[in-house]
Design a protein around this motif. Structure first.
Motif, mmCIF file in Angstrom:
data_model
loop_
_atom_site.group_PDB
_atom_site.id
_atom_site.type_symbol
_atom_site.label_atom_id
_atom_site.label_comp_id
_atom_site.label_asym_id
_atom_site.label_seq_id
_atom_site.Cartn_x
_atom_site.Cartn_y
_atom_site.Cartn_z
ATOM 1 N N ALA A 21 53.244 41.587 35.677
ATOM 2 C CA ALA A 21 53.660 41.656 37.079
ATOM 3 C C ALA A 21 52.599 41.106 38.023
ATOM 4 N N TYR A 22 51.352 41.018 37.559
ATOM 5 C CA TYR A 22 50.254 40.569 38.409
ATOM 6 C C TYR A 22 49.781 39.159 38.060
ATOM 7 N N GLY A 23 50.469 38.483 37.209
ATOM 8 C CA GLY A 23 50.175 37.081 36.930
ATOM 9 C C GLY A 23 49.099 36.830 35.904
ATOM 10 N N THR A 24 48.575 37.870 35.278
ATOM 11 C CA THR A 24 47.488 37.635 34.326
ATOM 12 C C THR A 24 47.986 37.111 32.979
ATOM 13 N N GLU A 25 49.307 37.035 32.794
ATOM 14 C CA GLU A 25 49.857 36.475 31.556
ATOM 15 C C GLU A 25 50.454 35.085 31.765
ATOM 16 N N LEU A 26 50.240 34.520 32.954
ATOM 17 C CA LEU A 26 50.700 33.159 33.217
ATOM 18 C C LEU A 26 49.917 32.150 32.376
ATOM 19 N N GLU A 38 46.437 43.995 36.681
ATOM 20 C CA GLU A 38 46.601 43.102 35.541
ATOM 21 C C GLU A 38 47.906 43.407 34.817
ATOM 22 N N GLY A 39 48.354 42.450 34.027
ATOM 23 C CA GLY A 39 49.620 42.553 33.333
ATOM 24 C C GLY A 39 50.590 41.503 33.839
ATOM 25 N N ILE A 71 48.453 50.703 39.630
ATOM 26 C CA ILE A 71 47.554 49.589 39.915
ATOM 27 C C ILE A 71 46.375 49.572 38.951
ATOM 28 N N GLY A 72 45.876 50.752 38.544
ATOM 29 C CA GLY A 72 44.879 50.847 37.491
ATOM 30 C C GLY A 72 43.476 50.413 37.858
ATOM 31 N N THR A 73 43.176 50.258 39.147
ATOM 32 C CA THR A 73 41.823 49.844 39.554
ATOM 33 C C THR A 73 40.906 51.066 39.632
ATOM 34 N N ASP A 74 39.616 50.812 39.813
ATOM 35 C CA ASP A 74 38.631 51.884 39.845
ATOM 36 C C ASP A 74 39.017 52.935 40.883
ATOM 37 N N ARG A 75 39.013 54.198 40.512
ATOM 38 C CA ARG A 75 39.528 55.234 41.394
ATOM 39 C C ARG A 75 38.455 55.982 42.176
ATOM 40 N N HIS A 76 37.180 55.622 42.055
ATOM 41 C CA HIS A 76 36.135 56.376 42.728
ATOM 42 C C HIS A 76 36.329 56.406 44.255
#
Length: 521
Positions: free
Chosen positions: A501-506, A498-499, A381-386
């Motif tokens: 698979a998450y629709g950010t390249e639509l 993002e990427g 998922i790559g989101t903030d891991r804190h």
């Protein structure tokens, strides 16, 4: 000797001696009865209407952590210089007409003193405006996106260190407030009850400031956010000033609380560390001051039953039907496998075998497949891991000791390695987005992180109808100042999700159509 003949002096002295011997005993009995009645005085304010009870009813927090009601009311005047504006409303708390306490504060008569403290609604009720000049509309169950809990705690810790936190200043302010209501502060209250209550409150707040204070040195939360589990560590006497750096800066957005029935069995909390809603709810109450002996289980059960089926309000503005229909197809392809078929049906669509929901009992391997209510690993998922790292294995072990010896002991808390895929009901009211609230609108979320706003303002309740979220580009409006959120600070990263698979390249038109469909959730 007739009837009027006085009794001998010795007999009279004997009667007086008898009274002198008996009177202290009678006084002690009377005092004992008074103290028994006083110590057993425990009467919460209860509302027949469940929504009113959610907003103002007690879950038991006043018993262990409650502020004396009149001291709570007096402090905004006594310590006004420690607030950003006038009263608790300047911290984003919401006052309804005719109410003496803000939404999310309950009252209980305990041991002869009215006490008040936070309940569930302080984090799960807010307001929304369709336009900047519209009247705010209260929405129950949405994240409290205007409430600054960080500022609320800081106010009390700053105030208690102020020399004015004393009987000399607080008691006269209580007397003034009561005069405004046509009452008079009694002698017992003036010279005994409130001086003692002020001293006790001062000592307890100084203790809490020492335990919780280091958390306020982390990245400032701003409105609509809280650090969920580091306060638990403080209650377990973890030294917050010696936490590993990876466990700090763990603020997350308040969640919504609608439609809990179809969430049964899902991985709950942002990191999916529990599958039992009842344990999740009791731990939330633990965060509002309840302890095993003081929690009001009947009140919590009443709210739990209501939350099973309460629904979010529909999007209030027109939706372009054709555009939304095109967006629905895109949603099915890109989003439904992780977030559910729509805003009311949380199952993955039929035939989506790559992301289908599990029926029960996921294995360790299945637990981290992307699917509704299950966990996606942090590396994916790559989101903030804190927030993920702040929930440590050591804390999970300690949580297992809460309510030990009670039928409702916690048994399901686990350490995980990713974030849970949440259903999207009422999504239009849940901005900003991602677990740490680092992306202001849905349209921004469909861009790669490099194109998302790096700094924006939180705390506005005016809808951003075009991009779906709340207006985030203005620093102040209507006499209210908003909080500048900086994604470069620890815990505030807007990366991930993002990427392709998450629709950010639509294509941009497809992104717009997808956002239009999400308005219907």
């Amino acid at each position: 000797m007739n009837d009027k003949t006085p009794a001998p002096a010795g007999r009279r002295r004997g009667r007086w001696l008898l009274w002198l011997a008996v009177l202290p005993t009678l006084l002690l009995i009377a005092l004992g009865i008074y103290l028994v009645v006083l110590l057993n005085d425990d009467e919460p304010v209860v509302f027949a209407d469940i929504v009113e009870h959610f907003k103002y009813g007690s879950t038991g927090g006043e018993r262990a952590a409650g502020f004396p009601y009149w001291i709570f009311q007096a402090l905004p005047q006594v310590c006004s210089e420690h607030l950003p504006g006038k009263g608790y409303a300047s911290l984003g708390l919401i006052y309804e007409d005719g109410k003496d306490l803000p939404v999310g504060m309950s009252k209980r008569r305990l041991m002869g003193v009215d006490r008040t403290f936070m309940n569930c609604a302080v984090c799960h009720v807010s307001t929304v405006r369709e336009t900047a000049d519209a009247q705010p509309r209260l929405v129950v169950g949405m994240p409290a996106n205007t409430f600054n809990l960080f500022g609320f705690q800081k106010f009390f810790f700053d105030c208690v260190r102020d020399p004015k936190f004393s009987t000399e200043f607080i008691v006269p302010e209580i007397a003034r407030l009561q005069r405004e209501q046509g009452d008079k502060l009694g002698l017992l209250d003036r010279y005994a009850i409130y001086p003692l209550a002020t001293w006790i409150m001062r000592e307890r707040l100084l203790t809490l400031a020492g335990r919780f204070g280091p958390m306020l040195e982390h990245t400032e939360w701003g409105p609509g956010r809280t650090d969920t589990f580091n306060p638990n560590k403080a209650l377990f006497n973890f030294p917050l000033d010696r936490l590993p750096e990876r466990e700090k800066h763990a603020a997350v957005d308040f969640p919504s609380i609608w439609l809990q029935q179809p969430r049964q069995g899902m991985q709950l909390h942002w990191d999916g560390n529990n599958v039992m809603a009842e344990e999740r709810n009791k731990n939330a109450a633990f965060g509002t001051g309840t302890t095993p002996p003081t929690i009001d289980l009947a009140a919590i059960a009443r709210l739990e039953n209501w939350m099973l089926s309460v629904e979010p309000p529909a999007y209030p503005l027109p939706v372009e039907a054709a555009k939304a229909e095109r967006g629905a197809k895109l949603y099915a392809d890109y989003c439904a496998g992780c977030h559910g078929s729509n805003g009311r049906d949380f199952a993955a669509p039929a035939g989506n075998t790559a992301r289908e929901c599990l029926d029960s009992g996921p294995s360790d391997a299945e637990l981290y497949r992307p699917q509704v209510g299950r966990i996606t690993p942090i590396d994916e998922i790559g989101t903030d891991r804190h927030r993920l790292d702040s929930y440590s294995w050591e804390l999970a072990v300690q949580l297992g000791t809460i309510y030990a010896g009670y039928p409702h002991r916690y048994c399901h808390y686990r350490k995980t390695y990713g974030y849970a895929n949440m259903p999207l009901d009422g999504l239009w009211l849940r901005a900003p987005y991602l677990h740490n609230g680092s992306v202001p609108t849905l349209r921004d979320l469909l861009e790669p992180a490099s194109a998302r706003p790096q700094r924006f303002y939180r705390g506005n309740d005016t809808l951003d109808a075009a991009r779906v979220g709340f207006v985030s580009t203005v620093p102040a409006a209507g006499g209210r100042s908003f909080f500048l959120y900086d994604t470069s600070l620890p815990g505030n990263s807007n990366a991930g999700h993002e990427g392709a698979a998450y629709g950010t390249e639509l294509a941009p038109d497809d992104k717009d159509a997808l956002v239009e469909h999400l308005k219907t959730f």
